[in-house]
Scaffold this active site. Structure first.
Site, mmCIF file in Angstrom:
data_model
loop_
_atom_site.group_PDB
_atom_site.id
_atom_site.type_symbol
_atom_site.label_atom_id
_atom_site.label_comp_id
_atom_site.label_asym_id
_atom_site.label_seq_id
_atom_site.Cartn_x
_atom_site.Cartn_y
_atom_site.Cartn_z
ATOM 1 N N ILE A 156 0.844 -1.204 0.000
ATOM 2 C CA ILE A 156 0.000 0.000 0.000
ATOM 3 C C ILE A 156 0.880 1.255 0.000
ATOM 4 O O ILE A 156 0.618 2.208 -0.744
ATOM 5 C CB ILE A 156 -0.970 -0.021 1.200
ATOM 6 C CG1 ILE A 156 -1.948 -1.193 1.049
ATOM 7 C CG2 ILE A 156 -1.742 1.310 1.303
ATOM 8 C CD1 ILE A 156 -2.843 -1.446 2.257
ATOM 9 N N THR A 234 -3.742 5.562 7.412
ATOM 10 C CA THR A 234 -4.710 4.583 6.895
ATOM 11 C C THR A 234 -4.234 3.169 7.230
ATOM 12 O O THR A 234 -4.705 2.199 6.659
ATOM 13 C CB THR A 234 -4.903 4.717 5.360
ATOM 14 O OG1 THR A 234 -3.618 4.589 4.728
ATOM 15 C CG2 THR A 234 -5.531 6.031 4.985
ATOM 16 N N ARG A 236 -3.122 1.441 10.899
ATOM 17 C CA ARG A 236 -3.879 0.986 12.070
ATOM 18 C C ARG A 236 -3.834 2.070 13.143
ATOM 19 O O ARG A 236 -2.785 2.675 13.380
ATOM 20 C CB ARG A 236 -3.273 -0.304 12.645
ATOM 21 C CG ARG A 236 -3.631 -1.540 11.893
ATOM 22 C CD ARG A 236 -5.126 -1.888 12.044
ATOM 23 N NE ARG A 236 -5.469 -3.084 11.301
ATOM 24 C CZ ARG A 236 -5.947 -3.099 10.049
ATOM 25 N NH1 ARG A 236 -6.149 -1.978 9.385
ATOM 26 N NH2 ARG A 236 -6.248 -4.240 9.465
ATOM 27 N N GLU A 265 -11.460 1.557 17.705
ATOM 28 C CA GLU A 265 -12.609 1.646 16.790
ATOM 29 C C GLU A 265 -13.812 0.883 17.325
ATOM 30 O O GLU A 265 -13.626 -0.170 17.926
ATOM 31 C CB GLU A 265 -12.209 1.064 15.421
ATOM 32 C CG GLU A 265 -11.260 1.982 14.708
ATOM 33 C CD GLU A 265 -10.812 1.453 13.349
ATOM 34 O OE1 GLU A 265 -11.527 0.632 12.743
ATOM 35 O OE2 GLU A 265 -9.749 1.882 12.913
ATOM 36 N N HIS A 283 -13.062 4.522 8.736
ATOM 37 C CA HIS A 283 -12.395 3.300 8.221
ATOM 38 C C HIS A 283 -12.957 2.884 6.848
ATOM 39 O O HIS A 283 -13.571 1.829 6.709
ATOM 40 C CB HIS A 283 -12.501 2.144 9.237
ATOM 41 C CG HIS A 283 -11.438 1.093 9.028
ATOM 42 N ND1 HIS A 283 -10.791 0.444 10.057
ATOM 43 C CD2 HIS A 283 -10.893 0.583 7.890
ATOM 44 C CE1 HIS A 283 -9.911 -0.413 9.555
ATOM 45 N NE2 HIS A 283 -9.973 -0.350 8.244
ATOM 46 N N GLY A 285 -10.921 2.715 4.049
ATOM 47 C CA GLY A 285 -9.781 2.399 3.180
ATOM 48 C C GLY A 285 -10.116 1.460 2.039
ATOM 49 O O GLY A 285 -9.738 1.701 0.886
HETATM 50 C C1 8YV Z 1 -10.860 -4.102 6.067
HETATM 51 C C2 8YV Z 1 -8.599 -3.250 6.642
HETATM 52 O O1 8YV Z 1 -10.586 -4.619 4.842
HETATM 53 O O2 8YV Z 1 -8.162 -5.103 5.257
HETATM 54 C C3 8YV Z 1 -7.827 -4.439 6.223
HETATM 55 O O3 8YV Z 1 -6.810 -4.726 6.877
HETATM 56 O O4 8YV Z 1 -8.120 -2.473 7.382
HETATM 57 C C4 8YV Z 1 -9.991 -2.913 6.228
HETATM 58 O O5 8YV Z 1 -10.020 -2.056 5.143
HETATM 59 C C5 8YV Z 1 -12.301 -3.814 6.193
HETATM 60 O O6 8YV Z 1 -12.570 -3.508 7.487
HETATM 61 C C6 8YV Z 1 -13.100 -5.004 5.724
HETATM 62 O O7 8YV Z 1 -14.368 -5.004 6.182
#
Ligand code: 8YV
Length: 317
Positions: A156, A234, A236, A265, A283, A285
């Protein structure tokens, strides 16, 4: 047929694939299941298809002894005690790759928003605060020629860097180790954590949550940043100490922040809610129809491979 518990509704593409190989129960509750509910609904199941919000540890696995696989609907897996799973020979998978570009897009959205004060301007416009432009009205920071410091240059982070280069930004990054391939592709330079803090105009946190990254951005770290800096997370939430971020924003150690993830969260620190120079996203992302459908297919492919006695493509343990 083997049984699969899906702890929360996911896009139909994934459910269909799962139903071709297993007896599937999808929780109909429109909320996250508690550990106790997962234990109750998971009795007799071979697979738990879990969300990031489900904490899966040894105690829970012991309470659902038929479970042989935990398929996480996320790329991150800090919600799962991998060691506990390994000790019990429970297979764990995640969904890497399919959300890389999507999460990078949202990261850029937060960088642009925080630097150019888009959400703040939106609030102002709605509340009647736009009374005409003037030369000193709502000045933000331009990105062209500025330095983007990426904390965690993985998949990412690299996708963020590629986009930021199109905005004319120079890329530096901090990882535990330099990545010469990325250096060449992105004209990026590895720097120490200290240099990342002191020389970046924008810092983007794209690292996973580990014992190394937890709490890395505390008051001391914010204190070493440029006063005009923008910090975006973006990755944690617990990588940032939220109270320290609130202090740093209030005291002008940094100019602005953009957050998609939070320490606890879905709770958001009330001090951050009160600040105008922080953009808060719930959240989102990976929240596009395309991405969530691709994640659903990927998580289902992991499950169907496992149930067919094959190696799941995205196995962690
Ligand atoms: C989750 C995320 O995908 O994939 C991850 O690690 O942080 C999130 O974007 C999302 O919560 C799926 O429901």
């Amino acid at each position: 047929m083997k049984k699969v518990l899906v702890t929360r509704r996911i896009p139909e593409e994934g459910i269909e694939l799962l139903r071709s190989a297993a007896e599937v129960t999808v929780s109909e509750l429109d909320r996250d299941l508690s550990g106790q509910e997962i234990v109750e609904m998971g009795q007799g199941c071979t697979v738990l298809l879990t969300m990031l919000s489900n904490r899966i540890d040894g105690e829970l696995l012991d309470a659902v002894p038929t479970v042989r696989m935990v398929a996480n609907y996320a790329v991150g897996y800090d919600n799962i005690d991998l060691e506990a799973a390994r000790r019990r020979s429970v297979v764990v998978t995640n969904t890497p790759g399919v959300l890389t570009e999507t999460t990078a897009e949202l990261t850029l959205a937060l960088i642009l928003d925080a630097a150019r004060r888009v959400s703040e301007g939106d609030r102002l416009a709605r509340s009647g605060g736009f009374t005409g432009i003037h030369p000193l009205f709502m000045l933000g920071m331009g990105l062209d020629g500025k330095t983007l410091g990426i904390y965690g240059l993985g998949r990412i982070g690299r996708a963020v860097a590629r986009r930021a280069r199109a905005f004319g930004m120079h890329i530096i990054y901090h990882n535990r180790h330099a990545n010469s391939e990325a250096d060449a592709e992105l004209d990026a330079r590895w720097v120490s954590f200290d240099e990342l803090l002191s020389t970046s105009d924008v810092i983007s946190i794209n690292a996973p949550l580990t014992r190394h990254t937890r709490g890395a951005f505390d008051l001391a770290a914010f204190g070493r940043m440029r006063p005009g800096a923008v910090v975006v997370n973006t990755g944690r939430g617990p990588i940032i100490v939220e109270d320290d971020l609130a202090d740093a924003l209030e005291r002008g150690f940094i100019a602005a922040a953009g957050l998609d993830v939070y320490q606890d969260e879905p709770a958001i620190n009330p001090r951050l809610l009160a600040l105008d120079n922080v953009v808060l996203c719930p959240h989102l992302g990976s929240a596009t129809r395309e991405c969530r459908a691709a994640m659903a297919v990927m998580v289902a492919q992991n499950v169907t491979a496992f149930l067919a006695g094959e190696e799941p493509p995205n196995r962690l343990v």
